[in-house]
Motif scaffolding. Sequence first.
Motif, PDB file in Angstrom:
ATOM      1  N   ALA A 157       0.932  -1.319  -0.015  1.00  0.00           N
ATOM      2  CA  ALA A 157       0.055  -0.064   0.179  1.00  0.00           C
ATOM      3  C   ALA A 157       0.885   1.350   0.033  1.00  0.00           C
ATOM      4  O   ALA A 157       0.619   2.283  -0.625  1.00  0.00           O
ATOM      5  N   LEU A 158       1.979   1.397   0.661  1.00  0.00           N
ATOM      6  CA  LEU A 158       2.836   2.233   0.599  1.00  0.00           C
ATOM      7  C   LEU A 158       3.553   2.631  -0.402  1.00  0.00           C
ATOM      8  O   LEU A 158       3.388   3.886  -0.845  1.00  0.00           O
ATOM      9  N   VAL A 159       4.143   1.603  -1.199  1.00  0.00           N
ATOM     10  CA  VAL A 159       4.773   1.915  -2.574  1.00  0.00           C
ATOM     11  C   VAL A 159       3.687   2.235  -3.612  1.00  0.00           C
ATOM     12  O   VAL A 159       3.853   3.051  -4.665  1.00  0.00           O
ATOM     13  N   PHE A 160       2.588   1.800  -3.147  1.00  0.00           N
ATOM     14  CA  PHE A 160       1.296   2.272  -4.294  1.00  0.00           C
ATOM     15  C   PHE A 160       1.225   3.591  -4.322  1.00  0.00           C
ATOM     16  O   PHE A 160       0.791   4.491  -5.382  1.00  0.00           O
ATOM     17  N   SER A 161       1.009   4.026  -2.902  1.00  0.00           N
ATOM     18  CA  SER A 161       0.503   5.384  -2.751  1.00  0.00           C
ATOM     19  C   SER A 161       2.102   6.557  -3.289  1.00  0.00           C
ATOM     20  O   SER A 161       1.511   7.549  -4.004  1.00  0.00           O
ATOM     21  N   ILE A 162       3.088   6.105  -2.808  1.00  0.00           N
ATOM     22  CA  ILE A 162       4.162   6.910  -2.866  1.00  0.00           C
ATOM     23  C   ILE A 162       4.432   7.076  -4.547  1.00  0.00           C
ATOM     24  O   ILE A 162       4.790   8.043  -5.087  1.00  0.00           O
ATOM     25  N   TYR A 163       4.229   6.016  -5.240  1.00  0.00           N
ATOM     26  CA  TYR A 163       4.310   5.687  -6.777  1.00  0.00           C
ATOM     27  C   TYR A 163       3.759   7.013  -7.477  1.00  0.00           C
ATOM     28  O   TYR A 163       4.098   7.404  -8.331  1.00  0.00           O
ATOM     29  N   HIS A 164       2.433   7.153  -6.974  1.00  0.00           N
ATOM     30  CA  HIS A 164       1.502   8.262  -7.620  1.00  0.00           C
ATOM     31  C   HIS A 164       2.097   9.859  -7.396  1.00  0.00           C
ATOM     32  O   HIS A 164       1.624  10.438  -8.002  1.00  0.00           O
ATOM     33  N   VAL A 165       3.057   9.941  -6.310  1.00  0.00           N
ATOM     34  CA  VAL A 165       3.625  11.125  -6.250  1.00  0.00           C
ATOM     35  C   VAL A 165       4.006  12.043  -7.366  1.00  0.00           C
ATOM     36  O   VAL A 165       3.673  13.300  -7.915  1.00  0.00           O
ATOM     37  N   ALA A 166       5.056  11.311  -8.023  1.00  0.00           N
ATOM     38  CA  ALA A 166       5.740  11.932  -9.137  1.00  0.00           C
ATOM     39  C   ALA A 166       4.816  12.264 -10.151  1.00  0.00           C
ATOM     40  O   ALA A 166       4.591  13.586 -11.138  1.00  0.00           O
ATOM     41  N   MET A 167       3.891  11.529 -10.632  1.00  0.00           N
ATOM     42  CA  MET A 167       2.871  11.947 -11.652  1.00  0.00           C
ATOM     43  C   MET A 167       1.890  12.994 -11.017  1.00  0.00           C
ATOM     44  O   MET A 167       1.106  13.778 -12.109  1.00  0.00           O
ATOM     45  N   MET A 168       1.545  13.231 -10.034  1.00  0.00           N
ATOM     46  CA  MET A 168       0.699  14.153  -9.489  1.00  0.00           C
ATOM     47  C   MET A 168       1.159  15.432  -8.963  1.00  0.00           C
ATOM     48  O   MET A 168       0.530  16.311  -8.596  1.00  0.00           O
ATOM     49  N   ILE A 169       2.609  15.732  -9.195  1.00  0.00           N
ATOM     50  CA  ILE A 169       3.122  16.842  -8.798  1.00  0.00           C
ATOM     51  C   ILE A 169       2.559  18.160  -9.713  1.00  0.00           C
ATOM     52  O   ILE A 169       2.293  17.997 -10.886  1.00  0.00           O
ATOM     53  N   GLY A 170       2.143  19.306  -8.874  1.00  0.00           N
ATOM     54  CA  GLY A 170       1.532  20.313  -9.453  1.00  0.00           C
ATOM     55  C   GLY A 170      -0.032  20.211  -9.699  1.00  0.00           C
ATOM     56  O   GLY A 170      -0.605  21.393 -10.102  1.00  0.00           O
ATOM     57  N   TRP A 171      -0.481  19.015  -9.403  1.00  0.00           N
ATOM     58  CA  TRP A 171      -2.103  18.944  -9.716  1.00  0.00           C
ATOM     59  C   TRP A 171      -2.949  19.752  -8.581  1.00  0.00           C
ATOM     60  O   TRP A 171      -3.942  20.271  -8.802  1.00  0.00           O
ATOM     61  N   PHE A 172      -2.554  19.464  -7.097  1.00  0.00           N
ATOM     62  CA  PHE A 172      -3.360  19.972  -6.106  1.00  0.00           C
ATOM     63  C   PHE A 172      -2.396  20.976  -5.234  1.00  0.00           C
ATOM     64  O   PHE A 172      -1.280  20.901  -5.066  1.00  0.00           O
ATOM     65  N   SER A 173      -3.351  21.492  -4.160  1.00  0.00           N
ATOM     66  CA  SER A 173      -2.574  22.037  -3.057  1.00  0.00           C
ATOM     67  C   SER A 173      -1.940  21.233  -2.162  1.00  0.00           C
ATOM     68  O   SER A 173      -2.469  19.940  -2.223  1.00  0.00           O
ATOM     69  N   SER A 174      -1.162  21.481  -1.181  1.00  0.00           N
ATOM     70  CA  SER A 174      -0.392  20.675  -0.310  1.00  0.00           C
ATOM     71  C   SER A 174      -1.506  19.827   0.321  1.00  0.00           C
ATOM     72  O   SER A 174      -1.245  18.686   0.677  1.00  0.00           O
ATOM     73  N   PHE A 175      -2.510  20.658   0.958  1.00  0.00           N
ATOM     74  CA  PHE A 175      -3.467  19.682   1.691  1.00  0.00           C
ATOM     75  C   PHE A 175      -4.255  18.859   1.024  1.00  0.00           C
ATOM     76  O   PHE A 175      -4.435  17.530   1.501  1.00  0.00           O
TER      77      PHE A 175
END
Length: 226
Positions: A157-175
């Motif tokens: 579950a951890l690597v699954f969630s962290i994996y998505h970080v790079a592709m979502m950079i700039g999409w949302f506010s920090s919160f």
Amino acid sequence: MTLNNKKIHILCGLIILFCIIMALIDGVFKADYFIKSALKLVLFMGFPFLYSLSDKSLSVKSLFIWDKNTLKKIPFLCVGLYILILGAYLLLKDVFDFSNITSSLTSNIGVNGKNFIFVSLYISFINSLLEEFFFRGFAFLNLIKVKGRRFAYIFSALVFSIYHVAMMIGWFSSFVFALVLTGLFIGGLIFNYLNEKSGSIYPSWLVHMSANFAINTIGFMLFEII
């Protein structure tokens, strides 16, 4: 080092390595979406298949066993998740700014309103299969045999969630970004639970697919296609 420990290190090392490579492709090289998808196919399915040939204890065929009894309740979960995700967006779209998603997709990987319908079909059917095969099949269902439930659940579950970080950079506010990552981690735990009962990736793939249907519906709205 025991045989099991060696296997655990190899599995975890490969999973982390492939995720890092995809993060670099997403966050640094910003490859075209179709090139990125081809590379992901090789890393998330091709290499695991090849590795399974060298280690006969890693079952790949068993990941695709269709269990009717386990799948009976899945359609209700799929519909409920679709309604939940779409409903959450409709409730929050005037509270949080989601406009950066489309601009980031267009500028970084070339996804726009003209090709989004093809991208959405790939995301729903193929990309969801690749991620379920990799994170729940190759990772979770194999690690649970050699390392145990707690480690397999949390690591996958951890690597699954962290994996998505790079592709979502700039999409949302920090919160919102933190909320999304938390949701992905919890979703990964739920996907693991669904697959543990069946021993295959079909339950989580179907639920993942329904989540992608909802996200793609939101994408159609953001791109003003519907």
